[in-house]
Every structure is written in C-alpha cells, then in structure tokens.
Design an enzyme around this catalytic site. Structure first.
Site: not given
Ligand code: T46
Length: 135
Positions: A50
C-alpha cells in the site's frame, strides 16, 4: 539520492550495552503521533502493499531483519533493515512492501499521524493514478 533514505541513529554505548534515543524533530524528522510494532512475523509472509496519501514514517528493525521494497511509481528501491540504530525514512507517495521477515523480527515504526484507514491506497493501479495526478 534515495527515494527512502536511511537515518543513522546515534548509539550511546558503554560496557553495559547500547542505547538509542528517538526525539521528534531531531533524529525523527517530524512530530511523533503514533508508534506501532510488528512481531511474530513468518519468513514466507509479506506485508504492506500500500501507499499513504499523507503519512511520514521511520521504520526501525529492533531485532532480526526485513526487506522493504519502496516504489515511487518510477523508481523501485530495496533495502534490508537489520539494525536498531538505522531508520528507514518513508515520506510522500511511496508504495511499500515488506518481504523476507526473519522469524525473530521486531519492526518498530514511528509515524507522523494517528491511524486512519482512509489515508491508505491499497490498490497499485490507483497508486499509479494518484502519482500521475500529483506529477
Ligand atoms: C506501513 C507499514 C510499514 C491499526 O489498527 N492501527 C495501526 O496503527 C496500524 C499500523 C494498523 N492497524 C490495523 C489495520 C489492520 O487491521 O492493524 C491491521 C494490520 O495493518 P496493515 O495490514 O496495514 O499492516 P502492514 O504491516 O501491512 O502495514 C503497516 C502499516 O499499516 C503501514 O502504514 O507503512 O506497516
């Protein structure tokens, strides 16, 4: 010039071990609003895929290793983080993917904004569209 530069975080060390301090608008180049960390990772499973409209972040691998792919729509860069005294600074419209997590990886991310799902661009074609509209 890198599209996601590395920040060297000064290590204070003595015979007892090492210490790194993170300070907003100093070695972290923005106001810090949120810190999150990723752990219990598995080697075959990638994350990210993303971009953000408006978020600045510094990612620091506290333990183990992970490889980031950063893409600004023109240039792609790959960087492996494996040291708690190095930060990867990601700002602006950048697609990011995280690959090859070691199983002991602990990845901490310092962010300039609170979590906001509407700030995410999770579709690559839409990301390219946004990059072109902003060019
Ligand atoms: C990024 C990379 C490096 C939350 O509720 N609060 C938060 O602060 C974050 C980061 C995530 N979430 C929830 C959203 C999803 O349901 O946690 C779950 C996993 O998040 P996501 O799939 O977005 O995680 P990554 O590892 O793909 O991405 C993350 C960050 O979201 C993103 O901003 O730059 O790490």
């Amino acid at each position: 010039m890198s599209i996601a530069p590395l920040i060297s975080l000064k290590k204070m060390g003595d015979e007892r071990g090492s210490l790194v301090s993170l300070e907003q608008n100093s070695n972290i180049p923005f106001d810090i609003k949120r810190i999150y960390y990723i752990f219990d990772t598995q080697s075959g499973l990638s994350r990210g895929f993303h971009a953000h409209y408006n978020l600045e972040q510094v990612a620091i691998c506290m333990k183990g290793s992970v490889t980031f792919l950063i893409d600004d729509g023109t240039t792609k860069e790959q960087v492996t983080l494996s040291s708690p005294d190095v930060g990867l600074h990601i700002q602006g419209l950048k697609w990011r993917e995280m690959h090859d997590f070691s199983e002991d990886c602990v990845l901490m991310v310092v962010a300039s904004e609170l979590y906001d799902e509407s700030d995410y661009i999770r579709d690559y074609a839409e990301f390219i569209d946004v990059v072109e509209r902003n060019a």
